[in-house]
Design an enzyme around this catalytic site. Structure first.
Site, PDB file in Angstrom:
ATOM      1  N   GLU A 282      40.445  32.402  49.996  1.00 38.62           N
ATOM      2  CA  GLU A 282      39.098  32.916  49.712  1.00 38.62           C
ATOM      3  C   GLU A 282      38.707  32.732  48.237  1.00 38.62           C
ATOM      4  O   GLU A 282      39.397  33.233  47.339  1.00 38.62           O
ATOM      5  CB  GLU A 282      39.018  34.406  50.084  1.00 38.62           C
ATOM      6  CG  GLU A 282      37.602  34.922  49.964  1.00 38.62           C
ATOM      7  CD  GLU A 282      37.416  36.328  50.529  1.00 38.62           C
ATOM      8  OE1 GLU A 282      38.234  36.759  51.372  1.00 38.62           O
ATOM      9  OE2 GLU A 282      36.449  36.976  50.103  1.00 38.62           O
TER      10      GLU A 282
ATOM     11  N   HIS B  32      29.555  34.816  43.437  1.00 41.29           N
ATOM     12  CA  HIS B  32      30.086  33.933  44.482  1.00 41.29           C
ATOM     13  C   HIS B  32      29.368  32.590  44.521  1.00 41.29           C
ATOM     14  O   HIS B  32      29.857  31.652  45.118  1.00 41.29           O
ATOM     15  CB  HIS B  32      29.912  34.599  45.852  1.00 41.29           C
ATOM     16  CG  HIS B  32      31.045  35.511  46.199  1.00 41.29           C
ATOM     17  ND1 HIS B  32      31.775  35.379  47.340  1.00 41.29           N
ATOM     18  CD2 HIS B  32      31.588  36.551  45.545  1.00 41.29           C
ATOM     19  CE1 HIS B  32      32.712  36.317  47.383  1.00 41.29           C
ATOM     20  NE2 HIS B  32      32.597  37.042  46.304  1.00 41.29           N
TER      21      HIS B  32
END
Ligand code: NDP
Length: 430
Positions: A75, A378
């Site tokens: 991730e 992100h």
């Protein structure tokens, strides 16, 4: 000094040796990785090796010791977030982790007991005989200083089920091992004796992953003046993180995601050290629901102009056993952590660090959520993933990412258009 973060992966391998995180021999073993032959020894029907990115998080300071933390995760953002959070927490003295106890619980469930009260009496009277039988089934753990520390018995009447049960629990000191096989061997070893004593039938004997005798508490406390983040003052951030923590106590939808953030850290290190992450996941989620309602595993509150964070969780991990000695990455992880697998107290030290990593990850997520939101941070990584997913080569990724960040919508179609255009421009330049 060259920065780890901005170096290319090949250079990072050199930096790992230069900075003495691991020896050259270890780094070379990582280049080869897990062999198919070894994989074939580990599982059935193996025909390949499934890889995961393996990186390092920095700035961890736990019980007065510095750690470079290896993490196995696919991730994006997780490692950067852990390092960023750990840096803030280190500036305030780091984490204090405390081990409550380190024993594994296992159970033998008996059915068709003719007289439950009598059976309980017999088992309690014969406790020493049963413990001796468990030790005879797995003598080496006793020689290592471990063994059964307590035995208890409980009758579960058929109130919610058709079947009633008599359950015998063993709590075992498994020393440096997680202990699943040690427990299972002992439990199957005492099952015939329990059948004989009670007249019942042993339905199963198995370790429990609800490891409430392997609890770890980790804690940190950050003064407001060290908490200032982006444009938010420390006190305001602390109030918002405290409120977010309360939301995770009262709303199960938030609690689940709150805990997922904790597991981003926990799983990555559990996996990197060759431990059983399914076992840890099962135990921690069960613990999150210990009062009948699923809640956030950590709490954050304000105390004396500081934001205080604390998490207690069951962490039944080992530094030996299972695949730990077999997997080159697991071995490298212990070297990088500077924790000697198999040494007394190594599992306690690792458990304290895993808990701290979970709490750091939680802090990072809450800090981002209550300030700029999680997406902003992100975006760059999301752009990178999109560029790679549409086939950008290593030397094309940066250019595609730069354009994607400026684009109105960030999706695969846009990434593809940008990549095609980039390639067309390059061709024209030639
Ligand atoms: P092992 O079966 O590998 O047992 C531990 C081994 O480590 C033993 O062979 C022991 O040697 C050796 N050892 C060396 N040094 C030490 C030390 N200091 N302390 C303790 N043991 C030492 O591992 P576990 O029993 O820990 O079982 C873990 C594995 O079981 C994991 O792979 C897990 O995935 C799996 N598992 C998990 C289940 C679950 O979670 N529900 C169920 C079933 C399996 P010796 O024999 O000489 O004592």
């Amino acid at each position: 000094m060259r920065r780890f973060y901005t170096s290319r992966p090949e250079k990072r391998l050199e930096l790992v040796v230069e900075r003495s995180y691991a020896q050259e021999e270890t780094v070379n073993s990582l280049k080869e990785g897990l062999s198919l032959d070894l994989a074939d020894q580990m599982i059935e029907n193996a025909f390949g090796i499934y890889g995961l990115p393996y990186g390092l998080a920095f700035n961890f300071f736990v019980n007065e010791k510095e750690y470079v933390v290896p993490m196995a995760t696919e991730e994006p953002s997780v490692i950067a977030a852990a390092s960023g959070a750990a840096k803030t927490i280190k500036s305030a003295g780091g984490f204090k982790s405390h081990i409550h106890s380190r024993q594994m619980i296992g159970q033998v469930a008996l059915i068709d007991i003719p007289h439950a009260d009598q059976a309980i009496q017999i088992i309690e009277n014969q406790e020493d005989v049963l413990i001796q039988a468990a030790h005879t089934s797995y003598p080496s753990i006793v020689k290592r200083g471990g063994g059964v520390r307590s035995l208890s018995v409980e009758y579960l009447p058929a109130t919610e089920t058709e079947q009633d049960f008599l359950v015998v629990y063993l709590s075992v000191d498994t020393q440096e091992a997680m202990g699943a096989n040690i427990l299972n061997t002992m439990l199957e070893g005492i099952s015939p004796l329990l059948e004989e004593m009670t007249g019942g039938t042993a339905l199963m004997g198995i370790l429990s992953n609800y490891a409430t005798n392997s609890l770890v508490t980790t804690r940190c406390s950050v003064p407001f003046d060290l908490l200032k983040y982006k444009k938010i003052e420390g006190e305001e951030l602390a109030q918002k993180i405290s409120a977010a923590s309360q939301l995770a106590q009262s709303d199960v939808y938030r609690a689940t995601t709150h805990n997922k953030g904790i597991m981003n850290g926990v799983d990555a290190l559990v996996l990197a050290t060759g431990n059983d992450w399914r076992a840890v996941e099962a135990g921690m989620h069960a613990y999150a629901a210990r009062d009948g309602r699923y809640r956030g595993l950590s709490r954050w509150w304000i105390e004396d102009d500081c934001l205080v964070g604390e998490m207690t969780a069951p962490l039944a991990i080992g530094t030996v056993g299972g695949s730990i000695k077999l997997h080159p990455y697991a071995q490298a992880s212990f070297e990088i952590l500077n924790i000697e697998s198999g040494q007394a107290e190594a599992a306690n030290e690792l458990a304290g660090l895993i808990a701290a990593l979970g709490l750091a990850q939680n802090f990072a997520a809450l800090r981002a959520l209550v300030s700029e939101g999680i997406q902003k941070g992100h975006m760059a990584l999301q752009a990178k993933s999109l560029a790679i997913s549409v086939g950008a080569e290593a030397d094309e990724v940066q250019a595609v990412v730069r354009q994607l960040k400026l684009a109105k919508s960030m999706n695969q179609a846009t990434a593809q258009t940008i990549l095609d255009q980039h390639r067309k421009n390059k061709k024209e330049e030639i």
